[in-house]
Design a protein around this motif. Structure first.
Motif, mmCIF file in Angstrom:
data_model
loop_
_atom_site.group_PDB
_atom_site.id
_atom_site.type_symbol
_atom_site.label_atom_id
_atom_site.label_comp_id
_atom_site.label_asym_id
_atom_site.label_seq_id
_atom_site.Cartn_x
_atom_site.Cartn_y
_atom_site.Cartn_z
ATOM 1 N N ASN A 87 -29.588 -3.908 6.475
ATOM 2 C CA ASN A 87 -28.498 -4.074 5.371
ATOM 3 C C ASN A 87 -27.192 -5.000 6.328
ATOM 4 O O ASN A 87 -26.064 -4.519 6.639
ATOM 5 C CB ASN A 87 -28.312 -3.588 4.726
ATOM 6 N N ILE A 88 -27.343 -6.298 6.819
ATOM 7 C CA ILE A 88 -26.229 -6.954 7.302
ATOM 8 C C ILE A 88 -25.621 -8.321 7.000
ATOM 9 O O ILE A 88 -26.235 -9.252 6.634
ATOM 10 C CB ILE A 88 -27.027 -7.259 8.964
ATOM 11 N N PHE A 89 -24.524 -7.889 6.919
ATOM 12 C CA PHE A 89 -23.626 -9.550 6.441
ATOM 13 C C PHE A 89 -23.341 -10.271 8.291
ATOM 14 O O PHE A 89 -23.439 -11.227 8.303
ATOM 15 C CB PHE A 89 -22.588 -8.562 5.768
ATOM 16 N N SER A 90 -22.855 -9.385 8.901
ATOM 17 C CA SER A 90 -22.187 -10.029 10.569
ATOM 18 C C SER A 90 -22.262 -9.109 11.763
ATOM 19 O O SER A 90 -22.256 -7.425 11.148
ATOM 20 C CB SER A 90 -20.665 -10.228 9.611
ATOM 21 N N GLY A 102 -21.448 -5.692 0.863
ATOM 22 C CA GLY A 102 -20.500 -4.892 -0.454
ATOM 23 C C GLY A 102 -19.759 -3.382 0.256
ATOM 24 O O GLY A 102 -19.184 -2.756 -0.564
ATOM 25 N N SER A 103 -20.281 -3.408 1.434
ATOM 26 C CA SER A 103 -19.094 -2.461 2.452
ATOM 27 C C SER A 103 -18.153 -2.837 2.494
ATOM 28 O O SER A 103 -17.572 -4.034 2.206
ATOM 29 C CB SER A 103 -19.703 -1.850 3.801
ATOM 30 N N LYS A 104 -16.573 -1.904 2.890
ATOM 31 C CA LYS A 104 -15.039 -2.052 2.887
ATOM 32 C C LYS A 104 -14.911 -1.866 4.490
ATOM 33 O O LYS A 104 -13.079 -2.391 4.580
ATOM 34 C CB LYS A 104 -14.252 -1.257 2.286
ATOM 35 N N SER A 105 -16.068 -1.697 5.315
ATOM 36 C CA SER A 105 -15.774 -1.464 7.232
ATOM 37 C C SER A 105 -16.517 -2.246 7.905
ATOM 38 O O SER A 105 -17.781 -1.723 7.210
ATOM 39 C CB SER A 105 -14.843 -0.069 7.628
ATOM 40 N N TRP A 106 -16.104 -1.531 9.182
ATOM 41 C CA TRP A 106 -17.427 -2.138 10.117
ATOM 42 C C TRP A 106 -18.019 -0.910 10.709
ATOM 43 O O TRP A 106 -17.195 -0.037 10.668
ATOM 44 C CB TRP A 106 -16.901 -2.733 11.608
#
Length: 121
Positions: free
Chosen positions: A27-30, A103-107
């Motif tokens: 699950n990777i956006f960046s 969907g997350s709010k942090s790294w």
């Protein structure tokens, strides 16, 4: 979830070379920084080399001139080419990645399982 899969460790004679590879999946956006760390028996885990998404590299003094870190952002992998290996390079090498999931709010920081490198004659 994010998985980091390492490969390429093994036994090599002093002066030899190894290439470690690490592939990120899940699950990777960046991915921002990726890197390699190592932990020798009885010692703390230490930085070997890192590379940012902009390809800025950072090396431990012990790795400078011998190791080269490289990365392919699209394929989400990072390699570590290790030359002129010494017995003191013997350790378990761990891949590390700073990931932003959809969907997350942090790294978040993720670690691989580690791949052993033994430098011995």
């Amino acid at each position: 979830q994010v998985q980091l899969a390492e490969s390429g460790g093994g036994l090599v004679q002093p002066g030899g070379s190894l290439r470690l590879s690490c592939s990120a999946s899940g699950n990777i956006f960046s991915i921002n920084t990726m890197g390699w760390y190592r932990q020798a028996p009885g010692k703390q885990r230490e930085l070997v080399a890192t590379i940012t998404s902009g390809s800025t590299t950072n090396y431990a003094e012990s790795a400078k001139g011998r190791f080269t870190i490289s990365r392919d952002r699209r394929k989400k992998w990072v390699d570590l080419q290790m030359n002129s290996l010494k017995p003191e390079d013997t350790a378990v090498y761990y891949c590390n990645a700073n990931v932003y999931a959809p969907g997350s709010k942090s790294w978040s920081t993720y670690w691989g399982q580690g791949t052993p490198v033994t430098v011995s004659s």
